[in-house]
Design a protein around this motif. Structure first.
Motif, mmCIF file in Angstrom:
data_model
loop_
_atom_site.group_PDB
_atom_site.id
_atom_site.type_symbol
_atom_site.label_atom_id
_atom_site.label_comp_id
_atom_site.label_asym_id
_atom_site.label_seq_id
_atom_site.Cartn_x
_atom_site.Cartn_y
_atom_site.Cartn_z
ATOM 1 N N VAL A 28 5.807 4.944 1.717
ATOM 2 C CA VAL A 28 6.477 6.252 1.728
ATOM 3 C C VAL A 28 7.281 6.354 3.016
ATOM 4 C CG1 VAL A 28 6.164 8.747 1.693
ATOM 5 C CG2 VAL A 28 4.628 7.276 0.372
ATOM 6 N N LYS A 29 8.570 6.583 2.893
ATOM 7 C CA LYS A 29 9.417 6.730 4.068
ATOM 8 C C LYS A 29 9.258 8.128 4.662
ATOM 9 C CE LYS A 29 12.931 3.563 2.256
ATOM 10 N NZ LYS A 29 14.360 3.429 1.841
ATOM 11 N N ALA A 30 9.547 8.209 5.967
ATOM 12 C CA ALA A 30 9.452 9.508 6.630
ATOM 13 C C ALA A 30 10.416 10.498 5.986
ATOM 14 C CB ALA A 30 9.767 9.354 8.119
ATOM 15 N N GLY A 31 9.891 11.697 5.646
ATOM 16 C CA GLY A 31 10.707 12.732 5.044
ATOM 17 C C GLY A 31 11.015 12.534 3.572
ATOM 18 N N GLN A 32 10.395 11.508 2.941
ATOM 19 C CA GLN A 32 10.737 11.206 1.547
ATOM 20 C C GLN A 32 10.247 12.291 0.584
ATOM 21 O OE1 GLN A 32 9.506 7.295 0.359
ATOM 22 N NE2 GLN A 32 9.972 7.609 -1.812
ATOM 23 N N HIS A 33 9.087 12.908 0.885
ATOM 24 C CA HIS A 33 8.508 13.911 -0.012
ATOM 25 C C HIS A 33 8.210 15.198 0.746
ATOM 26 C CE1 HIS A 33 7.967 11.104 -3.343
ATOM 27 N NE2 HIS A 33 7.463 10.241 -2.479
ATOM 28 N N ALA A 34 8.321 16.322 0.036
ATOM 29 C CA ALA A 34 7.799 17.606 0.502
ATOM 30 C C ALA A 34 6.657 17.967 -0.443
ATOM 31 C CB ALA A 34 8.888 18.671 0.490
ATOM 32 N N PRO A 35 5.425 17.656 -0.085
ATOM 33 C CA PRO A 35 4.326 17.635 -1.058
ATOM 34 C C PRO A 35 3.618 18.964 -1.292
ATOM 35 C CG PRO A 35 3.530 16.857 1.051
ATOM 36 C CD PRO A 35 4.993 17.191 1.244
ATOM 37 N N ARG A 77 -1.711 7.639 -11.788
ATOM 38 C CA ARG A 77 -0.803 8.434 -10.948
ATOM 39 C C ARG A 77 -1.497 8.749 -9.629
ATOM 40 N NH1 ARG A 77 1.873 13.521 -13.696
ATOM 41 N NH2 ARG A 77 3.070 11.802 -14.623
ATOM 42 N N LEU A 78 -0.753 8.643 -8.541
ATOM 43 C CA LEU A 78 -1.242 8.999 -7.210
ATOM 44 C C LEU A 78 -0.353 10.103 -6.664
ATOM 45 C CD1 LEU A 78 -3.203 8.286 -4.832
ATOM 46 C CD2 LEU A 78 -1.376 6.816 -3.953
ATOM 47 N N THR A 79 -0.951 11.248 -6.310
ATOM 48 C CA THR A 79 -0.177 12.361 -5.782
ATOM 49 C C THR A 79 -0.743 12.792 -4.433
ATOM 50 O OG1 THR A 79 -1.511 14.101 -6.794
ATOM 51 C CG2 THR A 79 0.259 13.166 -8.132
ATOM 52 N N LEU A 80 0.073 13.527 -3.700
ATOM 53 C CA LEU A 80 -0.333 14.069 -2.402
ATOM 54 C C LEU A 80 -0.334 15.591 -2.497
ATOM 55 C CD1 LEU A 80 -1.010 13.693 0.604
ATOM 56 C CD2 LEU A 80 1.456 13.694 1.066
ATOM 57 N N GLU A 81 -1.460 16.185 -2.166
ATOM 58 C CA GLU A 81 -1.621 17.632 -2.254
ATOM 59 C C GLU A 81 -1.625 18.219 -0.843
ATOM 60 O OE1 GLU A 81 -4.440 20.017 -5.173
ATOM 61 O OE2 GLU A 81 -5.561 19.351 -3.426
ATOM 62 N N ASP A 82 -0.829 19.252 -0.634
ATOM 63 C CA ASP A 82 -0.693 19.872 0.686
ATOM 64 C C ASP A 82 -0.703 21.390 0.515
ATOM 65 O OD1 ASP A 82 -0.134 20.565 3.281
ATOM 66 O OD2 ASP A 82 1.965 19.914 3.230
ATOM 67 N N PRO A 83 -1.862 21.978 0.233
ATOM 68 C CA PRO A 83 -1.910 23.418 -0.074
ATOM 69 C C PRO A 83 -1.490 24.309 1.074
ATOM 70 C CG PRO A 83 -4.118 22.527 0.217
ATOM 71 C CD PRO A 83 -3.201 21.360 0.195
ATOM 72 N N ASN A 84 -1.641 23.845 2.319
ATOM 73 C CA ASN A 84 -1.283 24.677 3.470
ATOM 74 C C ASN A 84 0.150 24.465 3.938
ATOM 75 O OD1 ASN A 84 -3.882 25.703 3.520
ATOM 76 N ND2 ASN A 84 -4.622 24.084 4.887
ATOM 77 N N GLY A 85 0.887 23.564 3.288
ATOM 78 C CA GLY A 85 2.272 23.314 3.661
ATOM 79 C C GLY A 85 2.428 22.651 5.012
#
Length: 896
Positions: A785-792, A871-879
């Motif tokens: 994963v590149k830096a800034g690639q996702h906003a999870p 599927r692999l996902t990233l969860e970021d509930p607190n942003g």
């Protein structure tokens, strides 16, 4: 896991096993001729009460020449109350009678000799029964129905129920060989035993009925297995939520019984999460099972749990670490403060000690309880990670009882890891020890065991409520598995509930004298009253007396097998509500005193069992049909399924005799002369006095030979005990990724894992080696994963595969490109979710902070069938990473 002690309760004689002979059978091929066809659990679940029936169907083909007897060891929940057994021979139904065991066995034996159909159900240990059905005729179904009631465990906002489906081998100490509980062994073990399990249960006023162990088909209130029938190689665990559930801090059900002058009660204590609850310093002793039965995924999950637990301790906490099998190894002689240095040294101790052997749980627990105690620590705990497959439960529970009497007691909790654990012992040990028990499967088809362990251990990071008591406005209150003290002024009895993470509910079962004023119950922590209720007559009232009687029977059995003598025995008997005089006069010589005490306990056990109508090791259910038919022409053993996740080294041992070779079904059809009981010492109408299994470890060169006769006693001399083989060659521990090795900080220090091209290359190299010495894995999933690639914030998809080959995910490694992000400063809610098959429910939840704290790698245990999506996902509930992720390198270990 097993040692030579197992052979002491085995016999060189026995009975034949009928099966279809194959010219080239596979070592784990299913038996093609099995008289047991199907086991089905039916019934209803209302609130926390399950009223269930276990129906076992036996049948012979129409071409069978004569009747046989089938003998089967099967499990039931150890905390259930068995209320009756019914037998149907064709169209004729007979209800069994509960009698003294010797008398019941005599009636069954006489019926066989007279050619009458008969059934006998004996109890070997609290959760293992033996069923003998004599007179199974060709073309006629025989159905045995066992009725029992069980109370569900409160799990968070819902309920859970465990239905055991198979019996696993249990470790027997040499000095336990004559214990009745040592007989709770399977007769034989096969990967596929040839019989199947089905489920058909109605849930009243329930929703979200699910199972982590079996796929369900839910239609309205009716719950069945999606596949209809399955191999019974693991416990069936059901969870649900009640509609409009009242989960207040305290709920109580009562059953008045004027005949005895008692009121039976069942209280659910669910202390809320108080705002002022504090995280108190803890002194924790970790006991980790490294016996042979823990090999594989269970071992890796247990070790991960230890590392995860140690990393979560604060420097105000203290800990000890013991690894046990045939012996116990300790990390130091005293408890140590959980400093980064001590935690790092303990983890290294865990990694270096990989030997294995028997399961001396009791010896290890006694050593743990004898260790010195810190005077300033208010919460003292022993946390055991094990599958609990032992038979010396009486003495182990005796240790818990003795510990409960100490003013500075340690609470005992159990994390039981297995597809088919000894849940009866684990639950009883935690209850008497004032702790909690949780059960986790190690089967790759189920939810990831390491994820489940993470959730369990999170409870111990929550605030802990200490010294909880349940007060009842009566003197003389009796409670199963808990200590009771008289409070003055009164009369009031205070029941010890234990130290609990805030919000964890527990059951309290007991009885109190009837009185003119209503029963009042108060849940207290220290001087503060948490909740108060007055007894009502609603709910599950008619079953409480049976529950209480079943528990008394179980406690008497544990006294019988626990070696309790002298004044201690008299004290325990008094607590159960009996007069010490019932033990008789005290003997002078130790041999006489021991036998006299056992005889007295047996008499109490028989009386209590018959009065409550529930079985014990000294009573049995028997049914005999009056009609006379053909004599039984042979006895057939029904195998249990080897629990999922267990090594093939535990596969089969036929109970048998050298002179009784295996006969094919074709030979059986030829007539009585070919039946598998030809030796003069065992005539056709003989009764098998003991059907104990001959559990031995076949070497690799013998494992595939399932047709050769053997002399059990001779093989005993030449074979090493199960679980004690190859001590000098323990399974290697998988090396961690180089990123983890590069860090010099302690596991609790939040060491950064900097991402460089060299480290990425080394990480991929390490992942290709695979876990636990497996062959090099091909096709590991590497996600960059590149830096800034996702906003999870809403769940970024890092990897998605619609199809692929069958195999197993074995580990997950993570490295971060930003060296400033550590386990200490990363957002605690950042979570990787791994979906396999079902893209709606994750099979594994991995907190990034936990993985970083332990060096960047954690085990997985998830199977993927061919064609299933991943599927692999990233969860970021607190942003925390709403602006974009940092550079990440993730590797999913894969083994085909």
């Amino acid at each position: 896991m097993l040692n030579t002690g197992i052979f002491y309760n085995s016999r060189p004689d026995g009975f034949g096993v009928l099966e279809v002979a194959d010219d080239s059978p596979a070592p784990d091929a299913p038996r093609q001729f099995v008289p047991l066809k199907r086991t089905e659990v039916t019934g209803t679940v209302t609130g926390p009460l399950a009223v269930l029936t276990l129906a076992q169907t036996f049948a012979l083909p129409d071409a069978a020449p004569g009747p046989i007897e089938a003998v089967y060891r099967f499990p039931l929940p150890g905390d259930a109350a068995v209320t009756g057994v019914q037998v149907r021979f064709g169209a004729v139904e007979i209800r069994t009678e509960l009698k003294e065991r010797e008398k019941a066995e005599g009636e069954h034996k006489a019926a066989k000799r007279a050619g009458r159909q008969a059934a006998l159900v004996t109890r070997e240990s609290p959760d293992v029964f033996t069923l003998s059905v004599a007179g199974i005729r060709a073309g006629e179904e025989v159905v045995v129905r066992t009725d029992y009631v069980q109370v569900a465990k409160a799990e968070g906002a819902g309920w859970s129920l465990r239905v055991p489906l198979t019996t696993a081998p249990r470790y027997v100490r040499a000095d336990e060989s004559r214990s009745p509980h040592a007989n709770g062994q399977p007769l034989a073990l096969l990967r596929d035993p040839g019989h199947r399990f089905a489920l058909n249960v109605t849930f009243a006023e329930a929703e979200q009925v699910r199972s982590a162990t079996h796929a369900l088909a839910v239609e309205g209130d009716r719950v069945q297995l999606r596949e209809g029938e399955v191999t019974p190689d693991r416990d069936c665990v059901l969870t649900w939520r009640a509609k409009a559930e009242d989960r207040s801090a305290l709920r109580v059900w009562t059953q008045p019984d004027p005949a005895t002058g008692k009121a039976y009660f069942l209280a659910l204590c669910a202390p809320p999460k108080f705002a002022d609850a504090k995280k108190v310093p803890r002194e924790v002793i970790l006991l980790v099972d490294h016996s042979g039965s823990m090999s594989g995924a269970k071992w890796e999950a247990a070790d991960w749990a230890v590392e995860r637990f140690l990393a979560g301790l604060s420097e105000d906490d203290a800990f000890s670490l013991g690894l046990f099998h045939s012996t116990t190894k300790w990390f130091g002689e005293r408890t140590r403060k959980a400093t980064p240095e001590n935690v790092r040294a303990a983890v290294e101790f865990l990694k270096q000690n990989r030997d294995q052997g028997g399961t001396e749980l009791g010896v290890a627990l006694e050593q743990a309880l004898a260790r010195s105690r810190s005077a300033e620590t208010p919460a003292r705990h022993v946390l055991i990670l094990t599958d609990a497959e032992v038979t010396d439960a009486g003495r182990i529970l005796r240790l818990a009882d003795q510990e409960s009497e100490k003013p500075n007691r340690r609470r005992i909790s159990v994390l039981c890891i297995d597809a088919a654990p000894n849940s009866a012992l684990a639950s009883e040990l935690a209850e008497r020890g004032g702790g909690v028990s949780r059960f986790l499967t190690s089967n790759p088809d189920d939810d990831d065991v390491t994820t489940a362990l993470d959730e369990v251990l999170a409870d111990w990071s929550a605030p802990v409520l200490t010294g909880l008591t349940l007060e009842v406005n009566r003197a003389g209150v009796e409670v199963t598995g808990r200590s009771v003290a008289l409070v003055v002024p009164g009369p009031t009895s205070a029941i010890d509930v234990g130290d609990l993470p805030a919000g964890r509910p527990v059951w309290v079962l007991g009885r109190a004298p009837l009185g003119t004023d209503p029963l009042t119950f108060r849940l207290r922590t220290g001087a503060e009253t948490v909740a108060e209720v007055h007894a009502d007559a609603k709910g599950i009232t008619q079953r409480l007396k049976a529950f209480f009687g079943a528990d008394r029977v179980r406690r008497l059995e544990y006294l019988l097998t626990g070696g309790t003598e002298g004044e201690d025995l008299r004290t325990q008997v008094t607590r159960l509500g009996y007069e010490p005089a019932e033990l008789g006069a005290e003997k002078v010589f130790a041999e006489n005193a021991g036998e006299s005490a056992k005889d007295a306990i047996r008499k109490l056990l028989v009386c209590e069992s018959l009065a409550a109508g529930v079985p014990s090791s000294e009573t049995a259910f028997v049914a005999v049909r009056s009609e006379i038919g053909q004599p039984v022409q042979g006895t057939v053993a029904v195998a249990n399924a080897l629990p999922a996740g267990w090594s093939n080294q535990f596969l089969n041992l036929r109970a048998g005799r050298k002179s009784a070779s295996r006969r094919s079904f074709r030979e059986y059809l030829a007539g009585p002369a070919a039946l598998p009981c030809p030796a003069p010492a065992m005539p056709a109408d003989a009764v098998v006095e003991s059907v104990d299994s001959m559990l031995m470890d076949f070497d690799a060169d013998a494992a595939g030979d399932t047709t050769t006769d053997y002399d059990p006693l001779e093989r005993q001399k030449n074979l090493q005990p199960l679980g004690m083989k190859r001590k000098s060659s323990p399974p290697p521990r998988p090396s961690g990724p180089p990123a983890a090795k590069a860090s010099t900080a302690a596991p609790g220090a939040g060491a950064p894992a900097k991402l460089t091209p060299e480290m990425i290359s080394r990480l991929r190299e390490a992942s290709a080696r695979g876990p636990r010495g497996a062959l090099p894995a091909l096709g590991d999933v590497s996600v960059s994963v590149k830096a800034g690639q996702h906003a999870p914030t809403d769940g970024a998809i890092l990897y998605d595969s619609a199809t692929g080959a069958a195999g197993q995910f074995t580990f997950l490694s993570v490295a971060l490109g930003d060296g400033g992000i550590t386990a200490d400063n990363i957002d605690r809610e950042l979570t990787l979710l791994l979906f396999v098959g079902d893209l709606a429910a994750p099979r594994a939840r991995v907190k990034l902070a936990d993985v970083l704290r332990l060096g960047g790698r954690r085990p997985l245990n998830l199977r993927r069938e061919a064609g299933q999506p991943v599927r692999l996902t990233l969860e970021d509930p607190n942003g925390a990473w709403a602006a974009g992720t940092p550079a990440l390198e993730i590797v999913l270990g894969w083994r085909a």
